[in-house]
Design an enzyme around this catalytic site. Sequence first.
Site, PDB file in Angstrom:
ATOM      1  N   ARG A 115      -1.894 -14.417   3.553  1.00 54.85           N
ATOM      2  CA  ARG A 115      -2.626 -13.834   4.685  1.00 54.85           C
ATOM      3  C   ARG A 115      -1.893 -14.098   6.006  1.00 54.85           C
ATOM      4  O   ARG A 115      -1.869 -13.244   6.885  1.00 54.85           O
ATOM      5  CB  ARG A 115      -4.051 -14.404   4.756  1.00 54.85           C
ATOM      6  CG  ARG A 115      -4.960 -14.038   3.597  1.00 54.85           C
ATOM      7  CD  ARG A 115      -5.447 -12.616   3.574  1.00 54.85           C
ATOM      8  NE  ARG A 115      -6.195 -12.192   4.739  1.00 54.85           N
ATOM      9  CZ  ARG A 115      -6.922 -11.067   4.784  1.00 54.85           C
ATOM     10  NH1 ARG A 115      -7.017 -10.257   3.721  1.00 54.85           N
ATOM     11  NH2 ARG A 115      -7.550 -10.715   5.871  1.00 54.85           N
ATOM     12  N   ARG A 117       2.390  -6.952   9.256  1.00 55.52           N
ATOM     13  CA  ARG A 117       1.640  -5.914   9.974  1.00 55.52           C
ATOM     14  C   ARG A 117       2.102  -5.812  11.429  1.00 55.52           C
ATOM     15  O   ARG A 117       2.152  -4.719  11.997  1.00 55.52           O
ATOM     16  CB  ARG A 117       0.141  -6.206   9.880  1.00 55.52           C
ATOM     17  CG  ARG A 117      -0.414  -5.902   8.475  1.00 55.52           C
ATOM     18  CD  ARG A 117      -1.767  -6.519   8.241  1.00 55.52           C
ATOM     19  NE  ARG A 117      -2.448  -5.971   7.061  1.00 55.52           N
ATOM     20  CZ  ARG A 117      -3.590  -6.443   6.586  1.00 55.52           C
ATOM     21  NH1 ARG A 117      -4.193  -7.466   7.178  1.00 55.52           N
ATOM     22  NH2 ARG A 117      -4.130  -5.903   5.502  1.00 55.52           N
ATOM     23  N   LYS A 148       0.830  -1.202   0.000  1.00 55.95           N
ATOM     24  CA  LYS A 148       0.000   0.000   0.000  1.00 55.95           C
ATOM     25  C   LYS A 148       0.872   1.262   0.000  1.00 55.95           C
ATOM     26  O   LYS A 148       2.082   1.193   0.210  1.00 55.95           O
ATOM     27  CB  LYS A 148      -0.935  -0.042   1.222  1.00 55.95           C
ATOM     28  CG  LYS A 148      -1.961  -1.183   1.183  1.00 55.95           C
ATOM     29  CD  LYS A 148      -2.879  -1.118   2.409  1.00 55.95           C
ATOM     30  CE  LYS A 148      -3.912  -2.226   2.402  1.00 55.95           C
ATOM     31  NZ  LYS A 148      -4.795  -2.138   3.609  1.00 55.95           N
ATOM     32  N   HIS A 164      -2.019  -5.352   1.368  1.00 54.87           N
ATOM     33  CA  HIS A 164      -3.298  -6.000   1.071  1.00 54.87           C
ATOM     34  C   HIS A 164      -3.019  -7.386   0.528  1.00 54.87           C
ATOM     35  O   HIS A 164      -2.094  -7.572  -0.258  1.00 54.87           O
ATOM     36  CB  HIS A 164      -4.074  -5.210   0.013  1.00 54.87           C
ATOM     37  CG  HIS A 164      -5.241  -5.979  -0.554  1.00 54.87           C
ATOM     38  ND1 HIS A 164      -6.477  -5.989   0.060  1.00 54.87           N
ATOM     39  CD2 HIS A 164      -5.353  -6.796  -1.627  1.00 54.87           C
ATOM     40  CE1 HIS A 164      -7.283  -6.782  -0.628  1.00 54.87           C
ATOM     41  NE2 HIS A 164      -6.635  -7.287  -1.656  1.00 54.87           N
ATOM     42  N   ASN A 213      -1.828  -0.151   7.306  1.00 50.48           N
ATOM     43  CA  ASN A 213      -1.349  -1.493   7.638  1.00 50.48           C
ATOM     44  C   ASN A 213      -0.543  -2.160   6.522  1.00 50.48           C
ATOM     45  O   ASN A 213      -0.462  -3.379   6.432  1.00 50.48           O
ATOM     46  CB  ASN A 213      -2.508  -2.375   8.131  1.00 50.48           C
ATOM     47  CG  ASN A 213      -3.575  -2.590   7.074  1.00 50.48           C
ATOM     48  OD1 ASN A 213      -3.428  -2.140   5.933  1.00 50.48           O
ATOM     49  ND2 ASN A 213      -4.644  -3.282   7.436  1.00 50.48           N
ATOM     50  N   THR A 222      -5.737  -7.946  10.250  1.00 47.30           N
ATOM     51  CA  THR A 222      -5.997  -6.610   9.715  1.00 47.30           C
ATOM     52  C   THR A 222      -5.493  -5.499  10.634  1.00 47.30           C
ATOM     53  O   THR A 222      -4.853  -4.551  10.185  1.00 47.30           O
ATOM     54  CB  THR A 222      -7.515  -6.436   9.488  1.00 47.30           C
ATOM     55  OG1 THR A 222      -7.974  -7.504   8.653  1.00 47.30           O
ATOM     56  CG2 THR A 222      -7.837  -5.107   8.846  1.00 47.30           C
ATOM     57  N   GLU A 265      -9.711  -9.690  -8.006  1.00 46.83           N
ATOM     58  CA  GLU A 265      -8.706  -8.643  -7.754  1.00 46.83           C
ATOM     59  C   GLU A 265      -7.501  -8.771  -8.686  1.00 46.83           C
ATOM     60  O   GLU A 265      -6.981  -7.760  -9.164  1.00 46.83           O
ATOM     61  CB  GLU A 265      -8.266  -8.702  -6.290  1.00 46.83           C
ATOM     62  CG  GLU A 265      -9.392  -8.306  -5.333  1.00 46.83           C
ATOM     63  CD  GLU A 265      -9.045  -8.549  -3.868  1.00 46.83           C
ATOM     64  OE1 GLU A 265      -7.906  -8.980  -3.565  1.00 46.83           O
ATOM     65  OE2 GLU A 265      -9.920  -8.305  -3.013  1.00 46.83           O
ATOM     66  N   TYR A 322     -12.335  -2.183  -3.572  1.00 46.07           N
ATOM     67  CA  TYR A 322     -12.897  -2.194  -2.224  1.00 46.07           C
ATOM     68  C   TYR A 322     -14.426  -2.169  -2.235  1.00 46.07           C
ATOM     69  O   TYR A 322     -15.043  -1.701  -1.269  1.00 46.07           O
ATOM     70  CB  TYR A 322     -12.346  -1.018  -1.420  1.00 46.07           C
ATOM     71  CG  TYR A 322     -10.950  -1.253  -0.855  1.00 46.07           C
ATOM     72  CD1 TYR A 322     -10.653  -2.411  -0.131  1.00 46.07           C
ATOM     73  CD2 TYR A 322      -9.940  -0.313  -1.010  1.00 46.07           C
ATOM     74  CE1 TYR A 322      -9.380  -2.627   0.394  1.00 46.07           C
ATOM     75  CE2 TYR A 322      -8.664  -0.509  -0.482  1.00 46.07           C
ATOM     76  CZ  TYR A 322      -8.402  -1.669   0.225  1.00 46.07           C
ATOM     77  OH  TYR A 322      -7.149  -1.882   0.756  1.00 46.07           O
TER      78      TYR A 322
HETATM   79  P1  DAT Z   1      -7.858  -6.843   5.187  1.00 45.45           P
HETATM   80  O1  DAT Z   1      -7.028  -5.748   4.562  1.00 45.45           O
HETATM   81  O2  DAT Z   1      -7.113  -7.541   6.299  1.00 45.45           O
HETATM   82  O3  DAT Z   1      -8.437  -7.801   4.183  1.00 45.45           O
HETATM   83  P2  DAT Z   1     -10.543  -5.683   5.369  1.00 45.45           P
HETATM   84  O4  DAT Z   1     -10.786  -6.227   3.999  1.00 45.45           O
HETATM   85  O5  DAT Z   1     -11.548  -5.996   6.416  1.00 45.45           O
HETATM   86  O6  DAT Z   1      -9.101  -6.124   5.915  1.00 45.45           O
HETATM   87  O7  DAT Z   1     -10.437  -4.092   5.295  1.00 45.45           O
HETATM   88  C1  DAT Z   1      -9.729  -3.477   4.246  1.00 45.45           C
HETATM   89  C2  DAT Z   1      -8.890  -2.370   4.826  1.00 45.45           C
HETATM   90  O8  DAT Z   1      -9.740  -1.352   5.359  1.00 45.45           O
HETATM   91  C3  DAT Z   1      -8.004  -2.801   5.986  1.00 45.45           C
HETATM   92  O9  DAT Z   1      -6.750  -3.300   5.550  1.00 45.45           O
HETATM   93  C4  DAT Z   1      -7.862  -1.537   6.774  1.00 45.45           C
HETATM   94  C5  DAT Z   1      -9.162  -0.811   6.540  1.00 45.45           C
HETATM   95  N1  DAT Z   1     -10.118  -1.026   7.632  1.00 45.45           N
HETATM   96  C6  DAT Z   1     -10.745  -2.180   7.945  1.00 45.45           C
HETATM   97  N2  DAT Z   1     -11.566  -2.024   8.994  1.00 45.45           N
HETATM   98  C7  DAT Z   1     -11.458  -0.726   9.345  1.00 45.45           C
HETATM   99  C8  DAT Z   1     -12.045   0.071  10.373  1.00 45.45           C
HETATM  100  N3  DAT Z   1     -12.930  -0.437  11.234  1.00 45.45           N
HETATM  101  N4  DAT Z   1     -11.667   1.370  10.452  1.00 45.45           N
HETATM  102  C9  DAT Z   1     -10.783   1.893   9.594  1.00 45.45           C
HETATM  103  N5  DAT Z   1     -10.188   1.204   8.590  1.00 45.45           N
HETATM  104  C10 DAT Z   1     -10.524  -0.082   8.468  1.00 45.45           C
HETATM  105 MG    MG Z   2      -9.885  -7.574   2.736  1.00 39.02          MG
END
Ligand code: DAT
Ligand code: MG
Length: 153
Positions: free
Chosen positions: A87, A104, A11, A117, A114, A93, A128, A51
């Site tokens: 992962r 992370r 990222k 991705h 973080n 996350t 994706e 997203y």
């Molecule tokens: P991951 O990246 O582990 O697949 P995710 O798909 O649930 O996690 O979310 C995508 C990204 O969005 C994540 O890397 C960070 C951000 N994110 C997730 N939950 C969040 C929250 N509650 N507040 C702020 N950012 C968040």
């Molecule tokens: Mg995700």
Amino acid sequence: MSGQRTLVLVKPDGVQRGLVGEVVGRLEATGLKIVGMRLVKISRELAGKHYAEHAQKPFYRGLVDFITSGPVVALCIEGPNAIQIVRKVMGPTNPVDAPPGTIRGDFAIDLGRNIIHGSANQADADREVGLFFTPADLIEYGRVTDPWIVETR
Ligand code: DAT
Ligand code: MG
């Protein structure tokens, strides 16, 4: 193709902090194979597709602002159980929950910053990878080390 293909993004925070080599190195070190790699400035349109599952979440706007804020390194990573292995190497996350030894856990302290991705499942990975790579971008090749990484039965 051998095994699964998954999408990884280093990222904008990872690129800005000079962690591309560190992140790519950790993924390479697992034995998984890089079959595609590009530096990409993500448009808001592409961010919206990537997203889409989060479109209704309160953090969506900030997420799109962040992922479009600077270049990312997009990788397509291939190998047995590639989705789950990536992962695992990434960690959970929220960096607060990510153990030491994970990307992370070692390099991040904030949920919204973080570093990496990785696709969550097979359907997400297929979708994706297709957002960031054309079939011609993905290169099939063998490595002399392949038999030392995966047992051929
Ligand atoms: P991951 O990246 O582990 O697949 P995710 O798909 O649930 O996690 O979310 C995508 C990204 O969005 C994540 O890397 C960070 C951000 N994110 C997730 N939950 C969040 C929250 N509650 N507040 C702020 N950012 C968040
Ligand atoms: Mg995700």
